[in-house]
Scaffold this motif. Structure first.
Motif, short mmCIF file in Angstrom:
data_model
loop_
_atom_site.label_atom_id
_atom_site.label_comp_id
_atom_site.label_asym_id
_atom_site.label_seq_id
_atom_site.Cartn_x
_atom_site.Cartn_y
_atom_site.Cartn_z
N GLY A 1 9.34 31.11 12.71
CA GLY A 1 9.62 30.20 13.20
C GLY A 1 10.26 29.12 12.02
N TRP A 2 9.68 29.36 10.77
CA TRP A 2 9.99 28.66 9.67
C TRP A 2 11.40 29.12 9.43
N ASN A 3 11.93 30.46 9.52
CA ASN A 3 13.17 30.88 9.43
C ASN A 3 14.10 30.51 10.14
N TRP A 4 13.92 30.48 11.22
CA TRP A 4 14.93 29.83 12.29
C TRP A 4 15.03 28.48 12.16
N SER A 5 14.06 27.51 11.96
CA SER A 5 14.36 26.21 11.82
C SER A 5 15.02 25.83 10.43
N PHE A 6 14.50 26.46 9.27
CA PHE A 6 14.80 26.16 8.13
C PHE A 6 16.42 26.70 7.74
N VAL A 7 16.48 27.74 8.30
CA VAL A 7 18.03 28.25 8.17
C VAL A 7 18.93 27.42 9.10
N GLY A 8 18.48 27.25 10.05
CA GLY A 8 19.52 26.37 10.75
C GLY A 8 19.60 24.98 10.40
N LEU A 9 18.56 24.32 9.78
CA LEU A 9 18.66 23.17 9.38
C LEU A 9 19.77 23.19 7.66
N SER A 10 19.56 24.15 7.06
CA SER A 10 20.31 24.40 5.86
C SER A 10 21.92 24.52 6.43
N SER A 11 22.23 25.24 7.41
CA SER A 11 23.32 25.40 7.89
C SER A 11 23.94 23.78 8.55
N LEU B 1 12.62 38.65 6.90
CA LEU B 1 13.18 39.54 7.78
C LEU B 1 14.25 39.02 8.59
N PRO B 2 13.61 37.85 9.41
CA PRO B 2 14.91 37.50 10.54
C PRO B 2 16.33 36.97 9.82
N SER B 3 16.19 36.79 8.61
CA SER B 3 17.33 36.44 7.98
C SER B 3 18.69 37.29 8.28
N ILE B 4 18.15 38.43 8.46
CA ILE B 4 19.54 39.59 8.75
C ILE B 4 20.18 39.21 9.61
N PHE B 5 19.50 38.60 10.97
CA PHE B 5 20.34 38.19 11.99
C PHE B 5 20.15 36.64 12.55
N THR B 6 19.61 35.90 11.67
CA THR B 6 19.78 34.45 12.09
C THR B 6 21.08 33.66 12.27
N GLY B 7 21.74 34.18 11.28
CA GLY B 7 23.21 33.69 11.30
C GLY B 7 23.99 34.04 12.51
N ASP B 8 23.85 35.30 12.83
CA ASP B 8 24.44 35.63 14.23
C ASP B 8 23.70 34.87 15.50
N ILE B 9 22.62 34.34 15.49
CA ILE B 9 21.95 33.59 16.44
C ILE B 9 22.32 32.29 16.42
N ILE B 10 22.63 31.61 15.32
CA ILE B 10 23.29 30.31 15.20
C ILE B 10 24.64 30.43 15.71
N LYS B 11 25.67 31.63 15.49
CA LYS B 11 26.79 31.56 15.95
C LYS B 11 26.87 31.75 17.48
#
Length: 326
Positions: free
Chosen positions: A159-169, A107-117
């Motif tokens: 926590g997995w979503n934020w760390s793994f999506v960030g690492l993929s980016s 579910l956090p993937s909806i806004f994880t990209g915005d957090i990274i930006k």
């Protein structure tokens, strides 16, 4: 709802999942994927070697940090229902915990990209590892109540979503398009291969600590803490910046030869034999050209004259008739 569908417990789950995977396989066959250009000898030569990437601190960090976050999450997710069952919680409670965990994962993937930006990729990865660690520590809040299990495993999913999506980016920033298949296959093979080993050993490790849940969680909390410390080091010591500067070079030998339409950032520019000065009214007279002309390492905008390009360096307009570049 399907665990007792047949006489063998949980057999119905595997039957249902087999049908789901069959439908996915068929649906993939119906997707009209765009044609991918075939690699030519020239494009293959542009990419850097596997050994080059394995020698880069940033790339090695990205691989191991991805394995740590995925492995710790996967191990705790696999063991949580077993621990809940050992504590006498019913099947509905344990499946609810896993369901909440899956919601936290995606579910956090909806806004994880915005957090990274907004805050940056390394900050997002750090926040993910910190959340993973916090979720593991939640398990110590009380003695094995269903609410604690559900809260802890849900937070671990986030926590997995934020760390793994960030690492993929972060991984995407480390290679040029011609190197995508090499880098992605190397990273994915390492992470998924390591994850398979970690998940298969969860049962043995859980038995090894006599199914003591707090001891088991402590192992993966320590592993997660290692990932957090390494992430902060990469962030604070500028490893990411230096690594991304290196990633701009598409070959082991450094920058590739530039085409006629690309600017050079090299201060030393050889003056070809056909270099001709073009006069600008009100500026200096015809200069003399040594065999090596040293120009400032800045460029002005190119201006088209007929079919050839010209550019301004200082007060004189230099023209390359054959090469069409500054």
């Amino acid at each position: 709802y399907t665990k007792d569908f047949i006489s063998t417990e949980f057999g119905g789950n595997y039957i249902l999942l087999s049908g789901v995977w069959a439908c996915l396989t068929l649906s993939v066959g119906l997707v009209n994927f765009p044609n991918t250009p075939k690699a030519t000898p020239s494009t293959k030569a542009e990419g850097r070697s596997t050994s080059y990437f394995l020698s880069q601190h940033l790339f090695v960090y990205t691989m191991f940090a991805s394995l740590i976050t995925y492995g710790a999450m996967g191990a705790l997710m696999a063991a949580t229902p077993v621990s809940m069952r050992n504590q006498g919680h019913d099947f509905f409670q344990s499946t609810t915990a896993v369901e909440l965990h899956v919601v936290g994962m995606f579910l956090p993937s909806i806004f994880t990209g915005d957090i990274i930006k907004k805050i940056g990729v390394m900050q997002t990865i750090s926040m993910g590892f910190l959340t993973l660690l916090g979720g593991a520590l939640v398990f110590y809040a009380s003695d094995y109540t269903p609410a604690v299990y559900m809260a802890g495993i849900s937070i671990i999913g986030v926590g997995w979503n934020w760390s793994f999506v960030g690492l993929s980016s972060l991984l995407l920033k480390q290679y040029v398009p011609s190197e995508a298949s090499t880098v992605q296959s190397l990273n994915d093979g390492f992470v998924m291969g390591g994850l398979a080993i970690m998940v298969f050993t969860v049962g043995f490790l859980f038995k090894g600590v006599n199914e003591e849940w707090f001891a088991f969680v402590g192992i993966y909390a320590a592993v997660t803490a290692i990932g957090l410390v390494w992430t902060v080091y990469v962030w604070m010591m500028g490893v990411m910046e230096s690594g991304l500067q290196q990633s701009q070079k598409p070959s082991d030998q450094g920058p590739t030869k530039q085409g006629p339409d690309e600017e050079s950032s090299i201060g030393q520019v050889p003056a070809p034999s056909d270099l001709k000065p073009m006069y600008i009214p009100g500026h200096i007279a015809q200069p003399t050209f040594p065999s090596q002309a040293t120009f400032p390492s800045f460029h002005s905008e190119a201006t088209a004259v007929g079919s050839q390009s010209v550019g301004m360096v200082g007060p004189v307009l230099y023209h390359y008739p054959q090469q069409g570049q500054l």
